[in-house]
Structures are given as C-alpha cells and as structure tokens.
Design an enzyme around this catalytic site. Structure first.
Site, mmCIF file in Angstrom:
data_model
loop_
_atom_site.group_PDB
_atom_site.id
_atom_site.type_symbol
_atom_site.label_atom_id
_atom_site.label_comp_id
_atom_site.label_asym_id
_atom_site.label_seq_id
_atom_site.Cartn_x
_atom_site.Cartn_y
_atom_site.Cartn_z
ATOM 1 N N THR A 14 0.017 1.598 -3.591
ATOM 2 C CA THR A 14 -1.248 1.706 -2.869
ATOM 3 C C THR A 14 -1.285 1.898 -1.467
ATOM 4 O O THR A 14 -1.993 2.559 -0.707
ATOM 5 C CB THR A 14 -1.943 0.162 -3.068
ATOM 6 N N SER A 58 3.342 1.548 -9.015
ATOM 7 C CA SER A 58 4.672 0.828 -9.104
ATOM 8 C C SER A 58 4.886 0.242 -10.879
ATOM 9 O O SER A 58 5.838 -0.093 -11.251
ATOM 10 C CB SER A 58 4.640 -0.507 -8.286
ATOM 11 N N THR A 90 2.338 -3.089 -5.298
ATOM 12 C CA THR A 90 2.535 -4.276 -5.194
ATOM 13 C C THR A 90 2.400 -4.978 -6.852
ATOM 14 O O THR A 90 2.861 -6.106 -6.832
ATOM 15 C CB THR A 90 1.416 -5.096 -4.543
ATOM 16 N N ASP A 91 1.937 -4.126 -7.521
ATOM 17 C CA ASP A 91 2.102 -4.785 -9.132
ATOM 18 C C ASP A 91 3.194 -4.974 -9.677
ATOM 19 O O ASP A 91 3.290 -6.015 -10.474
ATOM 20 C CB ASP A 91 1.549 -3.340 -9.945
HETATM 21 N N1 ASP Z 1 -1.510 -0.329 -8.767
HETATM 22 C C1 ASP Z 1 -0.609 -0.462 -7.318
HETATM 23 C C2 ASP Z 1 0.820 -0.162 -7.644
HETATM 24 O O1 ASP Z 1 1.366 -1.037 -7.883
HETATM 25 C C3 ASP Z 1 -1.080 -1.596 -6.910
HETATM 26 C C4 ASP Z 1 -0.397 -1.602 -5.243
HETATM 27 O O2 ASP Z 1 0.279 -0.732 -4.819
HETATM 28 O O3 ASP Z 1 -0.853 -2.720 -4.778
HETATM 29 O O4 ASP Z 1 1.311 0.914 -7.426
#
Ligand code: ASP
Length: 332
Positions: A14, A58, A90-91
C-alpha cells in the site's frame, strides 16, 4: 557531519500504491526513489540510496522474493550501509520480517515498514513510517537487534510482531512482549537492552511445501489427510486454545506424523501452547505423544516460516523436533 548511509528497497504494498481505474482500486506502482523523495527531511538524517526490488501486493510475496531481498540487504551492509530499510505491504509483514530474521546475521539493523493508507489518502502515513524506519536504521542502539518492524513510530521485534487490525494505522502489536521501543523527536528509544538471538538457520538448499491449516468445531482432520496425500513436506495447524484438536483429528496424528513434521500452534492470537497441562485426547500431551510438535510462543504463520526454513535448509524430518527445541532455547 557525515551522514550514515541507509539503503532503502521497495517490495510493493500500500505504501507504494496509486489508483488504477481499470483495476478498480490502488495497485503497487511507486518506485523506492519516489517513496524516498516523498519524505520531508529524509536527506537531512541519512545519506539515502534507494532501489526497487519488487512491486507486489504482499500476499504475493514469496520466500524466494525475500531471500533475494535478504541477499540485496547483506550486500548493502557489506558495502558500508549503516542500516537497511525494506518497504512492503503490511498484510504479510508479520511473517516476512520473521522469515528475514531467521537468516539476518549482520549487526546492522534491517527494518521493515509499510503503510496502512495509500499515498493519496487523507492522512497517508507512509512517509512518516519511512522516516521513522530510517531513523531506527541509523541508530547505533538498533545494532545487534536483528530484523525489526517500524510502524506508527513504534519499533517491534520481528519475532513478536503481529498485524491485529485490517485498517487502522495502529495495526501492529507485539501482544506477548510489547514493543521494543519508540521513535521520539527523531531518536529511536529502546526500553530494554538487545536480547539473545536464536542461531541462523542453515542456508536454503531447495524449495519445500509447508501447509498451514486452522482447526474449527467439527474438524475431523480430513483436510490434513489431503495435505499429506498432496505430498506436502510439513504441516502447521492453528489449534484450539493452548494447542488442541478434536478426538477425530487427534486419532489421525500418528499417521500424519509418520510422513511429515506436524506443528501445533494456537489460533487464539496470543499466548503460547502448553506442554504439560491437559491430558485428554486431542490435548497437547496427547498430541505430543502421537508425534506432533508444540509450536510454543510462535503464532501459526511464524511457525510455518520456521518449519519451512528448517526443512528447506536440509534438516531432516526426524530431526525437526530437536531443531525446534534448540531454536527456542534462545527465544527472548
Ligand atoms: N494489501 C496491502 C499489501 O499487503 C496492504 C498494505 O500494504 O497495507 O500489499
């Protein structure tokens, strides 16, 4: 004054996403250079080099991607970087940072960060997280602490951190230990001295398949049988409570363990599995008697990363129980 060199690499997530009308939402697109350029004051705290390694959500990062990022980070430190920052989605940070920590042996810190809000959202916190990550990476107090996750001005050990919320900027917690420290007025403050670290895993010598299942009411273990029949080399189960399964699942355990290591973790979200508390069929005592290994403090995802690393490093199926125990001796 000479500024310390900090190497930043972007893997996607993200923090790097911009809107795409055809895709119907944001997708990873910004380069590491663009991310670094978006942070006010970054060039005043470190001499930054930035490189884009991947542009992935991710959920689609893999262990081979992370091994490539690890080799890149090692090269940066060997070429004089005081610390390294990886930006990613973050995932999967809770497992990617843990995986990197299984191998990272340099004294210099390796910091992983990301953002909950995409760059064009109101209150996007990616630049603040990247600045805090660089401040942590340049701090002498960060040395010898392995891989850490910096989000929302808070520093977490890769070993303990978990993503506990889908959307809030305060999504990351270390439920067992609390955070290692915080960033205040541009300085990384740690609450405790660096602890001991488990020894690095043997280098990866091949790919392996390790499955992760979560148990549920009425689960008789049939899906675990399918995992075994599909030829997986290892299995982690998010068990009930302190590491428990149903009667029916427990009765399949000897056969499962004859073919692959089976690790029982907890699906609760915090706390360790037990080893000598419950004695009924499907309890930890019963499952261990049947050949399963209790995960201890590791959550199912981190347990899976560790089992993958052990098997991919050539530790044989029969030696996993011993290796698991040895690795945990130094877990702080
Ligand atoms: N869906 C995103 C990812 O993990 C979420 C994020 O980056 O916060 O790539």
């Amino acid at each position: 004054m000479t500024l310390p060199r900090i190497a930043i690499a972007s893997l996607g997530g993200t923090i790097s996403m911009t809107p795409d009308a055809a895709a119907g939402g944001v997708v990873p697109r910004l380069s590491a250079e663009q991310l670094a350029a978006s942070v006010p004051g970054l060039s005043e705290v470190a001499n930054i080099s930035a490189e884009s390694l991947f542009q992935l959500p991710s959920a689609s990062l893999s262990f081979p991607n992370l091994l490539a990022a690890l080799a890149w980070a090692e090269r940066q430190v060997d070429a004089g970087a005081a610390g390294v920052v990886l930006t990613q989605g973050t995932d999967s940070i809770e497992e990617s940072a843990f995986f990197l920590d299984l191998y990272w042996q340099r004294e210099a810190p390796l910091i992983v960060t990301g953002a909950m809000r995409a760059p064009q959202s109101a209150g996007a916190e990616g630049p603040a997280n990247l600045l805090s990550a660089v401040l942590a990476a340049r701090s002498k107090d960060s040395r010898g602490r392995g891989v850490m996750v910096v989000m929302n001005d808070t520093i977490h050990a890769a070993r303990w951190v978990r993503k506990r919320h889908t959307l809030t900027v305060q999504a990351f917690e270390s439920p067992e230990t609390g955070p290692l420290g915080v960033i205040v007025e541009g300085i990384a403050h740690y609450f405790h001295p660096a602890g001991t670290r488990p020894p690095a895993l043997p280098p990866v010598s091949g790919d392996v398949r390790v499955a992760l299942l979560e148990t549920y009411m009425g689960d008789d273990g049939q899906i675990a049988e399918l995992v075994r029949a599909a030829g997986y080399q290892g299995l982690v189960i998010g068990g009930f409570g302190a590491g428990h399964l149903s009667f029916g699942f427990a009765e399949r355990m000897e056969a499962l363990c004859a073919d692959m290591p089976v690790i029982i973790a907890t699906r609760t979200g915090a706390g360790p599995t037990t080893s000598a508390t419950y004695g009924y069929i499907g309890s930890e005592v019963d499952l261990a008697r049947r050949g399963a290994i209790m995960a201890g403090w590791l959550c199912p995802r981190k347990a899976r990363a560790l089992l993958w690393g052990m098997l991919a490093g050539g530790i044989g199926r029969c030696d996993i129980a011993r290796a698991w125990k040895d690795w945990h001796q130094n877990l702080r």
